[in-house]
Design an enzyme around this catalytic site. Structure first.
Site, short mmCIF file in Angstrom:
data_model
loop_
_atom_site.label_atom_id
_atom_site.label_comp_id
_atom_site.label_asym_id
_atom_site.label_seq_id
_atom_site.Cartn_x
_atom_site.Cartn_y
_atom_site.Cartn_z
N GLU A 40 0.90 -1.13 0.11
CA GLU A 40 0.00 -0.10 -0.08
C GLU A 40 1.02 1.31 0.10
O GLU A 40 1.56 1.57 0.79
CB GLU A 40 -1.03 -0.16 1.31
CG GLU A 40 -1.84 1.08 1.44
CD GLU A 40 -2.39 1.38 2.64
OE1 GLU A 40 -2.87 0.32 3.45
OE2 GLU A 40 -2.47 2.36 3.41
N ARG A 44 0.88 10.21 0.67
CA ARG A 44 1.49 11.54 1.32
C ARG A 44 2.39 12.13 0.96
O ARG A 44 2.85 13.09 1.68
CB ARG A 44 1.95 10.76 2.90
CG ARG A 44 0.53 10.19 3.59
CD ARG A 44 1.07 9.60 4.62
NE ARG A 44 0.16 8.52 5.22
CZ ARG A 44 0.24 7.88 6.09
NH1 ARG A 44 1.33 7.81 7.04
NH2 ARG A 44 -0.83 6.85 6.48
N LYS A 128 -11.00 -0.78 7.48
CA LYS A 128 -9.81 -0.39 8.14
C LYS A 128 -10.11 0.20 9.44
O LYS A 128 -10.78 0.96 9.76
CB LYS A 128 -8.85 0.73 7.29
CG LYS A 128 -7.52 0.93 7.97
CD LYS A 128 -6.99 1.85 7.07
CE LYS A 128 -5.71 2.50 7.71
NZ LYS A 128 -4.47 3.02 6.78
#
Ligand code: 3PG
Length: 215
Positions: A40, A44, A128
């Site tokens: 993943e 960012r 999640k």
């Protein structure tokens, strides 16, 4: 490639922050060598989308996802770059709808019953649980799982080699996410052999856990 099945089998999603584009492919390859063809890449950093593009082209066997996706536009860009699954820190309905409509597995972040119910209303069954350590860890996860018998969780945030199996022991856990096998520090230092070794250890821990319980 059945993304959900791959993640469920591996039980692990390594969460990766790529600060420099040239780190992307070597990090992916280190995870692969460690036995974990899942990644993943978090949106960012400025180069995150280019990192996804590079990995998708050079490591096509990796089950590659984009994380820290906070809106539909980001999800679209990530998918166009080559991401095959989407992870969000929270629940954004537009992002979820785009993914569901396009058959892209999406794991929105949910830490309250209301958020889980909103995810269920969109047809989501795997969420999640983030940041897992701050929102009560396994104890909170178990309490949340009780009323939502069909929901599975991906606890992420504060997971490490010491508490990995504690999370896996929870029947409602689908897989566990974390950066501990591929820290920003090791990526920045080009310490790919350490990433490979920590990944191997993580995989071995999952195998031992599976064998122990006959899972
Ligand atoms: C995430 O975005 O999922 C988290 O930053 C990962 O948390 P960790 O670094 O504590 O594993």
């Amino acid at each position: 490639m059945n993304i959900e099945q791959m993640i469920k089998d591996a039980r692990l999603i390594p969460v990766v922050v790529i600060n420099r584009l040239e780190e992307a492919v070597p990090t992916a390859q280190a995870l692969q060598r460690g036995g974990l063809p899942i990644m993943e890449v978090t949106l960012r950093t400025d180069c995150a989308l280019d990192a996804i593009k590079a990995i998708a082209i050079q490591c096509p066997d990796i089950c590659l996802g984009a994380g820290t996706v906070t809106c539909e536009a980001q999800a679209r860009e990530a998918v166009e770059a080559g991401a095959r699954f989407i992870v969000s820190p929270g629940l954004d309905v537009a992002t979820v709808r785009y993914c569901v409509a396009n058959d892209i597995p999406v794991f929105p972040g949910c830490v309250t019953p209301t958020e889980i119910m909103a995810a269920l209303a969109e047809g989501i069954r795997v969420v999640k649980f983030f940041p897992a350590n701050v929102y009560g860890g396994t104890k909170a996860l178990r309490a949340l799982a009780a009323p939502f018998v069909d929901v599975r969780f991906i606890p992420t945030g504060g997971v490490n080699e010491n508490n990995l199996t504690e999370y896996l022991d929870e029947p409602a856990v689908f897989a566990v996410g974390g950066s501990y096998m591929c820290t920003s520090k090791d990526i920045e230092a080009g310490n790919y052999s350490r990433i490979e070794a920590l990944t191997k250890n993580a995989i071995e821990a999952v195998h031992a856990w599976k064998a122990g319980e006959n899972r």
